[in-house]
Design a protein around this motif. Structure first.
Motif, PDB file in Angstrom:
ATOM      1  N   LEU A   3      24.263  50.826  -4.896  1.00  0.00           N
ATOM      2  CA  LEU A   3      24.528  51.765  -5.978  1.00  0.00           C
ATOM      3  C   LEU A   3      25.025  50.982  -7.025  1.00  0.00           C
ATOM      4  O   LEU A   3      25.417  49.878  -6.962  1.00  0.00           O
ATOM      5  N   TRP A   4      24.934  51.721  -8.131  1.00  0.00           N
ATOM      6  CA  TRP A   4      25.789  51.155  -9.489  1.00  0.00           C
ATOM      7  C   TRP A   4      25.299  49.800  -9.822  1.00  0.00           C
ATOM      8  O   TRP A   4      26.220  48.877 -10.026  1.00  0.00           O
ATOM      9  N   ILE A   8      37.402  49.259 -14.193  1.00  0.00           N
ATOM     10  CA  ILE A   8      36.785  49.761 -13.075  1.00  0.00           C
ATOM     11  C   ILE A   8      36.005  48.513 -12.236  1.00  0.00           C
ATOM     12  O   ILE A   8      36.191  48.472 -11.267  1.00  0.00           O
ATOM     13  N   THR A  65      22.560  51.402 -15.161  1.00  0.00           N
ATOM     14  CA  THR A  65      23.126  51.323 -13.805  1.00  0.00           C
ATOM     15  C   THR A  65      22.262  52.345 -12.805  1.00  0.00           C
ATOM     16  O   THR A  65      22.205  53.611 -13.053  1.00  0.00           O
ATOM     17  N   GLY A  90      36.174  44.870  -9.611  1.00  0.00           N
ATOM     18  CA  GLY A  90      37.721  45.254  -9.202  1.00  0.00           C
ATOM     19  C   GLY A  90      38.331  45.949 -10.096  1.00  0.00           C
ATOM     20  O   GLY A  90      38.605  45.558 -11.239  1.00  0.00           O
ATOM     21  N   THR A  91      38.661  47.025  -9.591  1.00  0.00           N
ATOM     22  CA  THR A  91      39.553  47.922 -10.201  1.00  0.00           C
ATOM     23  C   THR A  91      41.016  47.249 -10.460  1.00  0.00           C
ATOM     24  O   THR A  91      41.670  46.338 -10.113  1.00  0.00           O
ATOM     25  N   THR A 141      24.376  47.279 -12.416  1.00  0.00           N
ATOM     26  CA  THR A 141      24.284  47.132 -13.817  1.00  0.00           C
ATOM     27  C   THR A 141      22.719  46.216 -14.126  1.00  0.00           C
ATOM     28  O   THR A 141      22.478  45.310 -13.285  1.00  0.00           O
ATOM     29  N   LYS A 161      26.427  57.906 -18.095  1.00  0.00           N
ATOM     30  CA  LYS A 161      27.426  57.491 -17.947  1.00  0.00           C
ATOM     31  C   LYS A 161      28.412  57.590 -19.288  1.00  0.00           C
ATOM     32  O   LYS A 161      27.723  58.091 -20.244  1.00  0.00           O
ATOM     33  N   MET A 167      43.040  46.950  -7.779  1.00  0.00           N
ATOM     34  CA  MET A 167      42.505  45.842  -6.842  1.00  0.00           C
ATOM     35  C   MET A 167      43.228  44.187  -7.427  1.00  0.00           C
ATOM     36  O   MET A 167      43.532  43.456  -6.863  1.00  0.00           O
ATOM     37  N   PHE A 220      23.275  42.046 -10.028  1.00  0.00           N
ATOM     38  CA  PHE A 220      24.199  41.728  -8.826  1.00  0.00           C
ATOM     39  C   PHE A 220      24.450  42.840  -8.223  1.00  0.00           C
ATOM     40  O   PHE A 220      24.881  43.772  -8.429  1.00  0.00           O
ATOM     41  N   LEU A 265      26.121  44.549  -4.803  1.00  0.00           N
ATOM     42  CA  LEU A 265      27.059  44.578  -3.846  1.00  0.00           C
ATOM     43  C   LEU A 265      27.583  46.024  -3.291  1.00  0.00           C
ATOM     44  O   LEU A 265      27.574  46.331  -2.245  1.00  0.00           O
ATOM     45  N   SER A 266      27.801  46.864  -4.337  1.00  0.00           N
ATOM     46  CA  SER A 266      28.288  48.255  -4.080  1.00  0.00           C
ATOM     47  C   SER A 266      27.476  49.036  -3.398  1.00  0.00           C
ATOM     48  O   SER A 266      26.188  48.990  -3.500  1.00  0.00           O
ATOM     49  N   ILE A 288      35.354  51.314 -18.501  1.00  0.00           N
ATOM     50  CA  ILE A 288      34.685  50.763 -17.360  1.00  0.00           C
ATOM     51  C   ILE A 288      35.309  49.266 -16.965  1.00  0.00           C
ATOM     52  O   ILE A 288      35.331  48.894 -15.912  1.00  0.00           O
TER      53      ILE A 288
HETATM   54  C1  LIG Z   1      29.090  51.286 -14.859  1.00  0.00           C
HETATM   55  C2  LIG Z   1      29.185  50.820 -13.618  1.00  0.00           C
HETATM   56  C3  LIG Z   1      28.611  49.648 -13.403  1.00  0.00           C
HETATM   57  C4  LIG Z   1      28.655  48.784 -12.007  1.00  0.00           C
HETATM   58  N1  LIG Z   1      28.060  47.672 -11.949  1.00  0.00           N
HETATM   59  C5  LIG Z   1      27.935  47.202 -10.680  1.00  0.00           C
HETATM   60  C6  LIG Z   1      27.105  46.061 -10.692  1.00  0.00           C
HETATM   61  O1  LIG Z   1      26.350  45.614 -11.301  1.00  0.00           O
HETATM   62  N2  LIG Z   1      27.185  45.750  -9.174  1.00  0.00           N
HETATM   63  C7  LIG Z   1      27.819  46.311  -8.144  1.00  0.00           C
HETATM   64  O2  LIG Z   1      27.907  45.632  -6.902  1.00  0.00           O
HETATM   65  N3  LIG Z   1      28.693  47.260  -8.447  1.00  0.00           N
HETATM   66  C8  LIG Z   1      28.752  47.655  -9.644  1.00  0.00           C
HETATM   67  N4  LIG Z   1      29.597  48.831  -9.996  1.00  0.00           N
HETATM   68  C9  LIG Z   1      30.600  49.029  -9.029  1.00  0.00           C
HETATM   69  C10 LIG Z   1      32.081  49.068  -9.295  1.00  0.00           C
HETATM   70  O3  LIG Z   1      32.176  47.544  -9.134  1.00  0.00           O
HETATM   71  C11 LIG Z   1      32.843  49.782  -8.301  1.00  0.00           C
HETATM   72  O4  LIG Z   1      32.694  51.169  -8.894  1.00  0.00           O
HETATM   73  C12 LIG Z   1      34.284  49.314  -8.099  1.00  0.00           C
HETATM   74  O5  LIG Z   1      34.365  48.132  -7.467  1.00  0.00           O
HETATM   75  C13 LIG Z   1      35.006  50.508  -7.453  1.00  0.00           C
HETATM   76  O6  LIG Z   1      34.659  50.955  -6.315  1.00  0.00           O
HETATM   77  P1  LIG Z   1      34.380  52.537  -6.155  1.00  0.00           P
HETATM   78  O7  LIG Z   1      33.885  53.051  -7.433  1.00  0.00           O
HETATM   79  O8  LIG Z   1      33.804  52.879  -4.828  1.00  0.00           O
HETATM   80  O9  LIG Z   1      35.918  53.132  -6.044  1.00  0.00           O
HETATM   81  P2  LIG Z   1      36.864  53.176  -4.809  1.00  0.00           P
HETATM   82  O10 LIG Z   1      36.990  51.695  -3.890  1.00  0.00           O
HETATM   83  O11 LIG Z   1      36.508  54.288  -3.989  1.00  0.00           O
HETATM   84  O12 LIG Z   1      38.250  53.400  -5.524  1.00  0.00           O
HETATM   85  C14 LIG Z   1      38.777  54.555  -5.944  1.00  0.00           C
HETATM   86  C15 LIG Z   1      40.310  54.375  -6.475  1.00  0.00           C
HETATM   87  O13 LIG Z   1      41.104  54.017  -5.226  1.00  0.00           O
HETATM   88  C16 LIG Z   1      41.837  52.850  -5.737  1.00  0.00           C
HETATM   89  N5  LIG Z   1      41.701  52.047  -4.465  1.00  0.00           N
HETATM   90  C17 LIG Z   1      40.875  51.651  -3.546  1.00  0.00           C
HETATM   91  N6  LIG Z   1      41.405  50.964  -2.512  1.00  0.00           N
HETATM   92  C18 LIG Z   1      42.655  50.842  -2.757  1.00  0.00           C
HETATM   93  C19 LIG Z   1      43.748  50.111  -2.153  1.00  0.00           C
HETATM   94  N7  LIG Z   1      43.469  49.307  -0.996  1.00  0.00           N
HETATM   95  N8  LIG Z   1      45.098  49.912  -2.746  1.00  0.00           N
HETATM   96  C20 LIG Z   1      45.139  50.838  -3.945  1.00  0.00           C
HETATM   97  N9  LIG Z   1      44.011  51.515  -4.727  1.00  0.00           N
HETATM   98  C21 LIG Z   1      43.064  51.548  -4.085  1.00  0.00           C
HETATM   99  C22 LIG Z   1      40.853  52.314  -6.524  1.00  0.00           C
HETATM  100  O14 LIG Z   1      41.627  51.341  -7.449  1.00  0.00           O
HETATM  101  C23 LIG Z   1      40.248  53.112  -7.505  1.00  0.00           C
HETATM  102  O15 LIG Z   1      41.281  53.659  -8.392  1.00  0.00           O
HETATM  103  C24 LIG Z   1      29.452  49.428 -11.152  1.00  0.00           C
HETATM  104  C25 LIG Z   1      30.377  50.854 -11.478  1.00  0.00           C
HETATM  105  C26 LIG Z   1      29.999  51.396 -12.558  1.00  0.00           C
HETATM  106  C27 LIG Z   1      30.709  52.766 -12.622  1.00  0.00           C
END
Ligand SMILES: Cc1cc2nc3c(=O)[nH]c(=O)nc-3n(C[C@H](O)[C@H](O)[C@H](O)COP(=O)(O)OP(=O)(O)OC[C@H]3O[C@@H](n4cnc5c(N)ncnc54)[C@H](O)[C@@H]3O)c2cc1C
Length: 397
Positions: A166-167, A371, A219, A374-375, A169, A211, A378, A134, A136-137, A368
């Motif tokens: 990026l990222w 994170i 990843t 959706g963190t 899985t 990782k 979020m 999947f 998206l990122s 993870i």
């Molecule tokens: C091991 C791994 C596997 C992954 N697998 C996939 C995958 O299969 N497919 C895919 O598409 N993506 C994948 N991801 C990406 C993952 O979904 C994103 O890392 C995650 O959605 C957070 O985005 P970001 O890392 O850009 O953090 P950011 O969005 O930059 O956020 C950084 C920090 O700021 C906070 N933050 C951001 N916006 C706000 C707000 N409005 N209010 C308050 N706090 C906020 C966040 O909660 C976080 O603490 C993966 C990531 C990892 C590390």
């Protein structure tokens, strides 16, 4: 791997029915007998569990919710969560590989695909022949999915895709990419969703991330350079991509909650067993109140996580829709997993900090779940926004 101490699930006063109990027993036997023994070695080497995934496919677990008419097991969301929980108890990397396959890719095809698309894509996914990812990122687009830049232009009867994701899985091993791209310049929320076979010319796998945890799952970056796919590979309508992505992630939250729950339960079981066996000052660690309270806190949080998760699954199985319950399940189970893994290390003492104790991996794997998909921040936004917008749902929690 320790036996589960108190793992009979009774969500909201009801026991699992016989079918779900049988499923749980069978996946548990496989997870603890086949998956667990190689988990630590795969973690150290960063090795994909290819043989385990092959066997999961053969047993029907790679397409658990695919209806029988498309070659799947035709089971429900609770069955899917039980499988991810049990796999993650043994190896959280295997849990997420299975969850991405089912929740993030198969579910959206079931929900948004045409009958023709279901016939084309689902049978090989359900049999495990095709592994999914999947995508998206991007570098500038994580929590803010609407900021994506990867583009697809419709030229004649093909989409031409350019950009870097990026990222991802399963990015290295997948056969099919569920890809989200911009298809309009005018509106930042305007995106579309494409099904892209991984062997399409113009698609290459870029950097592999090194990782902290879930090191058995890959990843990676995915790089698209004039990558062409047929127009009919559009899933849903043009411009509906973000809706599809967010719907998939809503469902995916239950998968990640299940992954977190499996890690938390493993940490509780292992550390309770250790506390009973380990003697200091002439007594078992479990005789000390300080240790007992850790066990009590872990068990309580796990029970609450499981109740939330099963409630979310129950709503999904009734074809209902809830944003806040899956978000609650995910944020609570994720933070429970990190909490329990941390407590388990503390109970193990020095041995907990060392690889040999085999509990430090739980903490690295647990993090993870706070994170991805959706963190925790979020999730809390989703919960609060839903309840503020619909105060009548305050009684529905
Ligand atoms: C091991 C791994 C596997 C992954 N697998 C996939 C995958 O299969 N497919 C895919 O598409 N993506 C994948 N991801 C990406 C993952 O979904 C994103 O890392 C995650 O959605 C957070 O985005 P970001 O890392 O850009 O953090 P950011 O969005 O930059 O956020 C950084 C920090 O700021 C906070 N933050 C951001 N916006 C706000 C707000 N409005 N209010 C308050 N706090 C906020 C966040 O909660 C976080 O603490 C993966 C990531 C990892 C590390």
């Amino acid at each position: 791997m320790a036996e589960s101490l108190a793992h009979d699930c009774i969500p909201f006063g009801y026991e699992l029915d016989e079918d779900h109990q049988l499923l749980r027993d069978s996946i548990r036997e496989f997870a603890r007998g086949v998956v667990a023994p190689g988990a630590m070695e795969r973690d150290i080497k960063g090795e994909f569990p290819a043989e385990v995934i092959r066997q999961l496919g053969e047993m029907g677990y790679q397409g658990i919710c695919v209806p029988e008419e498309f070659g799947g097991a035709g089971l429900d969301a609770l069955a899917s969560a039980i499988v991810v929980e049990e796999l993650s108890y043994a190896d959280a990397s295997v849990g997420v590989i299975n969850s991405v396959q089912n929740s993030l890719v198969i579910d959206p095809i079931l929900k948004f695909g045409t009958t023709e698309q279901k016939r084309k894509w689902l049978p090989k996914m359900a049999s495990g022949e095709w592994l999914n990812c999947f995508s998206l990122s991007e570098a500038g687009s994580g929590s803010d999915a609407g900021a994506m830049k990867c583009r697809a232009e419709l030229k004649g009867d093909h989409w031409v895709i350019n950009g870097t994701k990026l990222w991802v899985t399963n990015g290295a091993e997948a056969d099919v990419v569920l890809l989200f791209v911009r298809t309009e310049d005018t509106d930042r929320r305007n995106a579309s969703c494409l099904l892209v076979p991984k062997n399409t010319p113009g698609l290459t796998v870029g950097k592999h991330e090194d990782k902290l945890g879930i090191r058995g799952s890959s990843t990676t970056e995915l790089i698209f350079e004039n990558c062409k796919v047929p127009a009919e590979n559009l899933l849903g309508e043009r411009g509906q991509g973000l809706r599809i992505a967010l719907t998939a992630i809503d469902g995916g939250r239950l998968g990640i909650a299940a992954q977190a729950l499996g890690i938390a339960q493993a940490a509780l079981d292992r550390s309770t067993k250790y506390a009973i066996e380990r003697k200091q000052f002439g007594k078992s660690l479990s005789d000390f109140q300080a240790i007992q309270w850790k066990i009590a806190d872990m068990a309580t949080r796990i029970a609450a996580s499981r109740a939330l998760l099963y409630k979310g699954c129950w709503i999904k199985a009734q074809a209902g829709h809830s944003l806040h319950i899956p978000a609650m399940a995910k944020v609570y189970a994720a933070e429970t997993a990190t909490f329990c893994a941390n407590q388990a290390i503390q109970i193990f003492g020095g041995m907990g900090y060392c690889r040999e104790g085999e509990v430090e991996r739980y903490l690295r794997d647990a993090k993870i779940t706070e994170i991805y998909e959706g963190t925790s921040e979020m999730q809390r936004m989703t919960i609060a926004e839903t309840l503020v917008a619909h105060p009548e749902r305050l009684t529905d929690i």
